[in-house]
Design an enzyme around this catalytic site. Structure first.
Site, PDB file in Angstrom:
ATOM      1  CE  LYS A  20       5.339   6.072  -7.656  1.00 36.67           C
ATOM      2  NZ  LYS A  20       4.448   7.207  -7.912  1.00 36.67           N
ATOM      3  CG  ASP A  75       3.772  10.772 -12.288  1.00 40.21           C
ATOM      4  OD1 ASP A  75       2.799  10.277 -11.700  1.00 40.21           O
ATOM      5  OD2 ASP A  75       3.887  10.749 -13.529  1.00 40.21           O
ATOM      6  N   GLY A 159       5.616  -3.272  -9.157  1.00 40.97           N
ATOM      7  CA  GLY A 159       5.241  -2.842 -10.506  1.00 40.97           C
ATOM      8  C   GLY A 159       5.865  -3.689 -11.607  1.00 40.97           C
ATOM      9  CE1 TYR A 160       3.860  -2.377 -16.696  1.00 40.90           C
ATOM     10  CE2 TYR A 160       4.052  -0.533 -15.167  1.00 40.90           C
ATOM     11  CZ  TYR A 160       3.347  -1.226 -16.136  1.00 40.90           C
ATOM     12  OH  TYR A 160       2.113  -0.756 -16.538  1.00 40.90           O
ATOM     13  CG  ASP A 161      10.967  -3.266  -9.917  1.00 43.31           C
ATOM     14  OD1 ASP A 161      11.322  -2.410 -10.749  1.00 43.31           O
ATOM     15  OD2 ASP A 161      10.876  -3.024  -8.699  1.00 43.31           O
TER      16      ASP A 161
HETATM   17  P1  ITT Z   1       1.180   7.433  -6.417  1.00 39.27           P
HETATM   18  O1  ITT Z   1       0.643   8.297  -7.527  1.00 39.27           O
HETATM   19  O2  ITT Z   1       0.274   7.360  -5.233  1.00 39.27           O
HETATM   20  O3  ITT Z   1       2.572   7.778  -6.043  1.00 39.27           O
HETATM   21  P2  ITT Z   1       1.114   5.365  -8.431  1.00 39.27           P
HETATM   22  O4  ITT Z   1       1.517   3.920  -8.427  1.00 39.27           O
HETATM   23  O5  ITT Z   1      -0.253   5.696  -8.991  1.00 39.27           O
HETATM   24  O6  ITT Z   1       1.257   5.898  -6.944  1.00 39.27           O
HETATM   25  P3  ITT Z   1       2.411   6.649 -10.670  1.00 39.27           P
HETATM   26  O7  ITT Z   1       1.207   7.260 -11.274  1.00 39.27           O
HETATM   27  O8  ITT Z   1       3.672   7.460 -10.638  1.00 39.27           O
HETATM   28  O9  ITT Z   1       2.186   6.208  -9.159  1.00 39.27           O
HETATM   29  O10 ITT Z   1       2.657   5.286 -11.410  1.00 39.27           O
HETATM   30  C1  ITT Z   1       3.912   4.783 -11.604  1.00 39.27           C
HETATM   31  C2  ITT Z   1       3.814   3.324 -11.973  1.00 39.27           C
HETATM   32  O11 ITT Z   1       5.003   3.002 -12.730  1.00 39.27           O
HETATM   33  C3  ITT Z   1       3.861   2.471 -10.732  1.00 39.27           C
HETATM   34  O12 ITT Z   1       2.549   2.096 -10.340  1.00 39.27           O
HETATM   35  C4  ITT Z   1       4.696   1.289 -11.160  1.00 39.27           C
HETATM   36  O13 ITT Z   1       3.929   0.292 -11.682  1.00 39.27           O
HETATM   37  C5  ITT Z   1       5.571   1.832 -12.270  1.00 39.27           C
HETATM   38  N1  ITT Z   1       6.894   2.073 -11.701  1.00 39.27           N
HETATM   39  C6  ITT Z   1       7.449   3.254 -11.327  1.00 39.27           C
HETATM   40  N2  ITT Z   1       8.639   3.070 -10.767  1.00 39.27           N
HETATM   41  C7  ITT Z   1       8.854   1.742 -10.777  1.00 39.27           C
HETATM   42  C8  ITT Z   1       9.882   0.937 -10.311  1.00 39.27           C
HETATM   43  O14 ITT Z   1      10.940   1.434  -9.673  1.00 39.27           O
HETATM   44  N3  ITT Z   1       9.770  -0.374 -10.484  1.00 39.27           N
HETATM   45  C9  ITT Z   1       8.689  -0.909 -11.095  1.00 39.27           C
HETATM   46  N4  ITT Z   1       7.662  -0.228 -11.543  1.00 39.27           N
HETATM   47  C10 ITT Z   1       7.736   1.108 -11.381  1.00 39.27           C
END
Ligand code: ITT
Length: 199
Positions: A20, A75, A159-161
């Site tokens: 992110k 988020d 992540g889920y990309d």
């Molecule tokens: P922060 O809270 O520190 O920002 P986090 O990973 O815990 O990090 P989130 O609670 O927002 O953040 O979790 C979002 C999850 O959703 C993230 O860990 C990814 O796995 C997924 N995600 C969000 N945006 C994504 C993207 O662009 N591509 C792939 N997966 C994504």
């Protein structure tokens, strides 16, 4: 106080997720001096809310108040239609404490198989919040629709990309150039809304 972001401001990117942080830095395009929550040693707050916007606000508020800097938080998550929108705000939590997304992806696939649904539609949501230290907060949301594809493909993104194919495309976000993802993603769409509101 005027709610706008002047070029050159020092901002804290309130995330501990390197994927992110990379995408947020690309979207901020050198417009601001960005320091990350990790660099400042800020604690990772709990995410107690039931919406993306709610949790983005909690994260931005915590980082702004702790650092004294304007904070930008994200988020986000993957929502699967056949799973009634899960994992949604629990997207990070499905990867467990070791943040193992191959495990999270296997869970999505297993649960989808259990539903016996042939509906693979899914969408990503991104809420962005900007908070001023002990001051106001502004939040916006962006979304991109698409579908899930198994097995996972591509090792770009995060992540889920590797399982998400945006509507009208054939490559997963994990296979696409970062610039191509940044042109259409939920994060880019939320960012466009933020720009319209604050820049
Ligand atoms: P922060 O809270 O520190 O920002 P986090 O990973 O815990 O990090 P989130 O609670 O927002 O953040 O979790 C979002 C999850 O959703 C993230 O860990 C990814 O796995 C997924 N995600 C969000 N945006 C994504 C993207 O662009 N591509 C792939 N997966 C994504």
């Amino acid at each position: 106080m005027s709610l706008s972001l002047e070029p050159g401001l020092r901002l804290v990117a309130a995330t501990h997720n390197p994927g992110k942080a990379r995408e947020l830095a690309a979207l901020l395009e050198g417009r601001f001096t960005v320091v990350s929550a990790a660099e400042l040693g800020l604690a990772e707050p709990e995410e107690p809310e039931s919406t993306f916007v709610g949790n983005a606000i909690v994260k931005a508020r915590a980082a702004a108040d702790a650092s004294g800097l304007i904070a930008l938080a994200d988020d986000s998550g993957l929502c699967v239609a056949a799973l009634d929108g899960a994992p949604g705000i629990f997207s990070a939590r499905w990867a467990g404490p070791s943040k193992d997304f191959s495990h999270a992806i296997r869970s999505v696939e297993a649960r989808l198989t259990d539903t016996e649904s042939d509906d693979a539609s899914a969408w990503f949501v991104c809420a962005l919040a900007v908070a001023w230290p002990n001051g106001p907060v502004v939040a916006v949301e962006g979304r991109i629709d698409g579908s899930l594809s198994f097995p996972p493909r591509g090792d770009r993104g995060f992540g889920y990309d590797p399982i998400f194919v945006p509507e009208g495309g054939s490559l997963t976000f994990g296979e696409m150039d970062p610039e191509a993802k940044d042109a259409i993603s939920h994060r880019a769409r939320a960012f466009a809304a933020l720009k319209a509101a604050l820049f």
